[in-house]
Design a protein around this motif. Structure first.
Motif, PDB file in Angstrom:
ATOM      1  N   UNK A  59      34.055  43.199  19.175  1.00  0.00           N
ATOM      2  CA  UNK A  59      34.530  44.269  20.066  1.00  0.00           C
ATOM      3  C   UNK A  59      34.796  45.550  19.281  1.00  0.00           C
ATOM      4  N   UNK A  60      35.284  45.401  18.042  1.00  0.00           N
ATOM      5  CA  UNK A  60      35.515  46.572  17.196  1.00  0.00           C
ATOM      6  C   UNK A  60      34.192  47.282  16.908  1.00  0.00           C
ATOM      7  N   UNK A  61      33.175  46.496  16.490  1.00  0.00           N
ATOM      8  CA  UNK A  61      31.871  47.077  16.158  1.00  0.00           C
ATOM      9  C   UNK A  61      31.220  47.721  17.375  1.00  0.00           C
ATOM     10  N   UNK A  62      31.460  47.157  18.557  1.00  0.00           N
ATOM     11  CA  UNK A  62      30.848  47.694  19.779  1.00  0.00           C
ATOM     12  C   UNK A  62      31.402  49.064  20.145  1.00  0.00           C
ATOM     13  N   UNK A  63      32.519  49.448  19.541  1.00  0.00           N
ATOM     14  CA  UNK A  63      33.084  50.775  19.811  1.00  0.00           C
ATOM     15  C   UNK A  63      32.225  51.888  19.221  1.00  0.00           C
ATOM     16  N   UNK A 154      24.980  45.585  10.295  1.00  0.00           N
ATOM     17  CA  UNK A 154      25.786  44.447   9.880  1.00  0.00           C
ATOM     18  C   UNK A 154      27.278  44.769   9.823  1.00  0.00           C
ATOM     19  N   UNK A 155      27.834  45.008  10.985  1.00  0.00           N
ATOM     20  CA  UNK A 155      29.277  45.156  11.101  1.00  0.00           C
ATOM     21  C   UNK A 155      29.931  43.798  11.356  1.00  0.00           C
ATOM     22  N   UNK A 156      29.255  42.723  10.919  1.00  0.00           N
ATOM     23  CA  UNK A 156      29.748  41.376  11.185  1.00  0.00           C
ATOM     24  C   UNK A 156      31.070  41.057  10.527  1.00  0.00           C
ATOM     25  N   UNK A 157      31.422  41.763   9.422  1.00  0.00           N
ATOM     26  CA  UNK A 157      32.721  41.525   8.798  1.00  0.00           C
ATOM     27  C   UNK A 157      33.576  42.781   8.876  1.00  0.00           C
ATOM     28  N   UNK A 158      33.191  43.718   9.740  1.00  0.00           N
ATOM     29  CA  UNK A 158      33.998  44.928   9.894  1.00  0.00           C
ATOM     30  C   UNK A 158      35.327  44.570  10.534  1.00  0.00           C
ATOM     31  N   UNK A 159      36.278  45.463  10.435  1.00  0.00           N
ATOM     32  CA  UNK A 159      37.573  45.220  11.061  1.00  0.00           C
ATOM     33  C   UNK A 159      38.256  46.548  11.349  1.00  0.00           C
ATOM     34  N   UNK A 160      39.235  46.494  12.222  1.00  0.00           N
ATOM     35  CA  UNK A 160      40.065  47.666  12.466  1.00  0.00           C
ATOM     36  C   UNK A 160      40.991  47.865  11.274  1.00  0.00           C
ATOM     37  N   UNK A 161      41.231  49.131  10.902  1.00  0.00           N
ATOM     38  CA  UNK A 161      42.011  49.391   9.693  1.00  0.00           C
ATOM     39  C   UNK A 161      43.462  48.953   9.833  1.00  0.00           C
TER      40      UNK A 161
END
Length: 394
Positions: A59-63, A154-161
């Motif tokens: 959901x974060x990456x979809x932003x 590849x935002x697969x390991x992205x996260x909100x800060x």
């Protein structure tokens, strides 16, 4: 997968999962899907936490919506396993380009870095941290009007800060060769860490190796990164001061992603272009053409299960016409040309080669001819018999 996405072929993979070309049967479009994590062998509680985290990160990456970022369409659950559904783009990763080209020109490397920084500046504004910027996660489109367009994926390991739950496991995620020193020492990744990773990536584009070199021993490499002593640059030229600022050991002294974008774009623009042109234009050669490494190979190719490609063998002159395009669903069709041979071929044509006229061969008499010959023999024998009877009577 998930009752909606039909997997077609494997198009990539790595430590964080396998990427497949799939067809969205509901919206009738091709997409890329990736199993982000596996819950196999985990307790139900741990598996549920992992699913929730994957859904949250999806959901974060979809932003993020930016021309230089691969769009995330959906996060789907299939038999309890989370999958990331992304925009599919016929492309080549910068890591693949480096495998062939070894290094890139300073202006090309600066433009790639500037376009990625533009997307990541938007991501940081939205509160998204990538955590794994590297050549393998930067794509260059290879087909259509957008050939040469750069996209971060590849935002697969992205996260909100502000997401503290993401690091509760104490596991460092990402690629050690492109870690920021503070991440190698166990600190929480932040916006400045993304700036460092992008600097390390652009460094690799011009120098042909990461700032701390290559080491199969990940732990030894982590120690090198933690000490923050990069190898001296020899090919960076005008990029060197920009990269030194992005690779500053102390995160507070690094430029923001937006500042890094502007400095990279100024190097790419030189004295002839504008920052806006650098950020919005596909990669181009000085003469305006698309770089060879950003184009599709003119020879037809077939995908292996591993995602690599091999040329289709050109038929020989005496057993087949000239080669035609052969591709799988993962590889868009292109016009084919024969593969070069060791000696020049005088009979290679741009179109289909006519087959030689077959030489006539004798295969024996036909059925009708045989019938006529036998009839004549019977007639001659009858006449001989009648003549013999007439002589006997006389």
């Amino acid at each position: 997968m998930a009752g909606r996405y039909r997997l077609r072929s494997r198009i990539g993979g790595g430590g964080m999962g396998t990427v497949w070309l799939a067809h969205d049967q509901l919206l009738a479009r091709d997409v890329a899907v990736k199993q982000v994590v596996s819950t196999e062998g985990l307790s139900e509680e741990s598996a549920d936490n992992l699913r929730q985290r994957a859904m949250r990160e999806g959901r974060i990456a979809a932003k993020l919506a930016h021309r230089n970022a691969i769009a995330v369409h959906d996060v789907a659950l299939d038999r309890g396993e989370p999958w990331l559904v992304m925009e599919y783009l016929p492309s080549r990763s910068v890591a693949q380009i480096l495998h062939t080209a070894r290094t890139l020109d300073v202006d090309q490397a600066a433009q790639i870095g500037a376009q990625v920084a533009d997307a990541m500046a938007t991501a940081h504004t939205a509160g998204i941290i990538h955590r794994d910027i590297k050549p393998g996660n930067i794509l260059v489109t290879t087909t259509g009007r957008d050939a040469g367009l750069v996209k971060i994926t590849d935002f697969g390991i992205s996260r909100a800060k502000d997401d503290t739950a993401a690091n509760q496991s104490g596991v460092i995620t990402g690629t050690p060769a492109y870690f920021a020193p503070e991440v190698a020492r166990g600190a929480d990744p932040g916006e400045a860490s993304d700036v460092y990773s992008l600097g390390a990536t652009v460094y690799t584009l011009v120098e042909g190796r990461p700032p701390f070199g290559v080491d199969d021993d990940s732990l030894a490499l982590l120690h090198k990164v933690a000490r923050a002593r990069i190898n001296p640059m020899t090919r960076a030229d005008a990029l060197e001061p920009v990269l030194l600022a992005m690779l500053e050991p102390h995160p507070d002294k690094r430029p923001t992603m937006a500042q890094a974008r502007d400095r990279l774009a100024r190097v790419a623009a030189g004295s002839r272009g504008s920052i806006q042109q650098v950020l919005t234009s596909p990669l181009r050669r000085p003469d305006g053409g698309t770089p060879v490494w950003a184009q599709r190979s003119p020879r037809p190719s077939r995908s292996h299960p591993t995602g690599t490609h091999r040329p289709v063998v050109t038929p020989t002159a005496d057993d087949a016409p000239a080669a035609t395009s052969t591709s799988d669903p993962a590889t868009p069709r292109s016009s084919a040309s024969p593969a070069p041979s060791a000696t020049p071929r005088a009979d290679v044509m741009s179109g289909p080669r006519p087959r030689p006229t077959p030489r006539p061969t004798w295969s024996g008499p036909s059925t009708s001819t045989t019938t006529v010959v036998l009839g004549l023999f019977a007639l001659v024998a009858l006449i001989a018999i009648l003549v013999g009877l007439a002589v006997a009577l006389l």
